[in-house]
Design an enzyme around this catalytic site. Structure first.
Site, PDB file in Angstrom:
ATOM      1  N   ASN A  38      -4.899   2.619   3.414  1.00 41.22           N
ATOM      2  CA  ASN A  38      -4.001   1.492   3.162  1.00 41.22           C
ATOM      3  C   ASN A  38      -4.738   0.182   2.895  1.00 41.22           C
ATOM      4  O   ASN A  38      -4.141  -0.776   2.410  1.00 41.22           O
ATOM      5  CB  ASN A  38      -3.019   1.304   4.325  1.00 41.22           C
ATOM      6  CG  ASN A  38      -3.662   1.438   5.686  1.00 41.22           C
ATOM      7  OD1 ASN A  38      -3.842   2.565   6.174  1.00 41.22           O
ATOM      8  ND2 ASN A  38      -4.018   0.329   6.302  1.00 41.22           N
TER       9      ASN A  38
ATOM     10  N   LYS B 208      10.691  -2.097   4.337  1.00 42.81           N
ATOM     11  CA  LYS B 208      11.515  -2.280   3.142  1.00 42.81           C
ATOM     12  C   LYS B 208      11.025  -1.373   2.017  1.00 42.81           C
ATOM     13  O   LYS B 208      11.226  -1.661   0.836  1.00 42.81           O
ATOM     14  CB  LYS B 208      11.488  -3.743   2.709  1.00 42.81           C
ATOM     15  CG  LYS B 208      12.099  -4.685   3.738  1.00 42.81           C
ATOM     16  CD  LYS B 208      12.050  -6.134   3.278  1.00 42.81           C
ATOM     17  CE  LYS B 208      12.650  -7.061   4.336  1.00 42.81           C
ATOM     18  NZ  LYS B 208      12.574  -8.485   3.916  1.00 42.81           N
TER      19      LYS B 208
ATOM     20  N   CYS C 191       0.831  -1.205   0.000  1.00 37.69           N
ATOM     21  CA  CYS C 191       0.000   0.000   0.000  1.00 37.69           C
ATOM     22  C   CYS C 191       0.866   1.256   0.000  1.00 37.69           C
ATOM     23  O   CYS C 191       0.558   2.236  -0.698  1.00 37.69           O
ATOM     24  CB  CYS C 191      -0.936  -0.002   1.202  1.00 37.69           C
ATOM     25  SG  CYS C 191      -0.102  -0.099   2.807  1.00 37.69           S
ATOM     26  N   THR C 192       1.965   1.241   0.760  1.00 41.54           N
ATOM     27  CA  THR C 192       2.815   2.427   0.833  1.00 41.54           C
ATOM     28  C   THR C 192       3.621   2.627  -0.447  1.00 41.54           C
ATOM     29  O   THR C 192       3.848   3.762  -0.869  1.00 41.54           O
ATOM     30  CB  THR C 192       3.756   2.344   2.047  1.00 41.54           C
ATOM     31  OG1 THR C 192       4.395   1.063   2.079  1.00 41.54           O
ATOM     32  CG2 THR C 192       2.982   2.547   3.337  1.00 41.54           C
TER      33      THR C 192
END
EC number: 1.2.1.72
Length: 339
Positions: free
Chosen positions: A317, A213, A154-155
């Site tokens: 998200n 990450k 989502c990010t």
């Protein structure tokens, strides 16, 4: 009509189903099966009622191991081994792999062996998948022969389109990111054991730093950004919507008005429906149930010394990502039809 099965009916799996029934894509995508170890009664209840996204707008009931939504009958399965799932006899085109624990090619191949034609993973995956896609940026990379694809995170979906726009207009030199992410189900309600000592602490009582990450995810989509970004992430005591604090150093000189104008134009052009822009004084809950991957908050844009730019981005998200799963699946089928 794409015949889809969902493997894993948690937050993302349920959001995908709900997003489909609220979208204009039901004439192209049909969910025909859901594989989930939970009891059918719990699956039904959590489809009907959702603390974050409210009540489901369509009547839902159980009937003979099927979940009935309107005129649709969705087969409910409870098989822990993906290789034993009846995907061949059900003629499944794409499995939405949403368990959160199957994230590499070898594990996903079990769905292919069971008869599914393709797999779309609902989270970041190992590098051995055929492609990692951020819809709006690199879906053109999809090929007919691709069988296992990741929809990134989502990010990553939130930040990569914005970095892409900034880089094409102003040349991004480097950047730093802080993700301010809502609590997730890998955290504890009250203090309890976890391998990550910070996640032993009650999610509703602290701002909790966690590993991310995201910087590597950016590199996978935009390879020329390798080693240009670093990221940290904190979880906050809200149940949905994430904010991203993005700082970038640009080679070209800019001001606030120029940056906002370029980003706003992108949301009205190539990124329409994927990235949004707002100048309203909004807070996180105002973006709940927003189908876009990213919303740029123009009121928070800052520029220092003409080259250092700070942006605030918002995303739901869950809901935004679920909508991108649907979009990417359509692109996968489109690529496959080009054979």
């Amino acid at each position: 009509m794409i015949r889809v099965a969902i493997n894993g009916y948690g937050r993302i799996g349920r959001s995908i189903l709900r997003a489909l029934y609220e979208s204009a894509k039901r004439d192209r995508i049909q969910i025909v099966a859901i594989n989930e170890l939970a009891k059918p009664e719990a699956m039904l209840h959590l489809t009907q009622y959702d603390t974050t996204h409210g009540r489901f707008h369509t009547q839902v009931k159980l009937d003979n191991q099927h979940m009935i939504i309107g005129d649709d009958a969705i087969k409910l399965l409870h098989e822990p081994d993906p290789a034993k799932l009846p995907w061949k006899e059900m003629d499944i085109d794409i499995v939405f792999e949403a368990t959160g624990v199957i994230n590499d090619r070898l594990e996903c191949e079990a769905h292919i062996q069971a008869g599914a034609k393709q797999v779309l993973i609902s989270h970041p995956s190992s590098s051995d998948v055929d492609a990692t896609i951020v819809f709006g940026v690199n879906q053109d990379l999809l090929k007919a022969e691709h069988t296992v694809v990741s929809n990134a995170s989502c990010t990553t979906n939130c930040i990569v389109p914005v970095i892409d726009v900034l880089d094409r207009h102003f040349e991004v030199k480097s950047g730093a990111i802080t993700t301010i992410h809502s609590a997730m189900n890998d955290q504890q309600v009250i203090d309890a054991y976890h391998d990550d000592l910070r996640r032993t602490r009650a999610a509703g009582q602290s701002i909790i730093p966690v590993d991310t990450k995201l910087a590597r995810g950016i590199e996978r989509i935009l390879p020329h950004m390798k080693d240009k970004f670093e990221a940290i992430s904190v979880r906050v005591p809200t149940i949905n919507v994430t904010a991203i604090d993005l700082s970038v150093t640009l080679n070209k000189r800019v001001d606030i008005e120029t940056v906002n104008q370029v980003l706003k134009q992108a949301t009205e052009g190539s990124f329409s429906g994927v990235v949004g822009f707002t100048n309203e004084p909004l807070v996180s809950c105002d973006f709940n149930h927003d189908p876009r991957s990213s919303i740029v908050d123009g009121t928070q844009t800052r520029v220092s010394d003409g080259h250092l730019v700070k942006l605030l981005l918002w995303c739901d998200n869950e809901w935004g990502f679920a909508n991108r799963m649907l979009d990417t699946s359509l692109e996968m089928i489109k690529a496959k039809s080009r054979t």
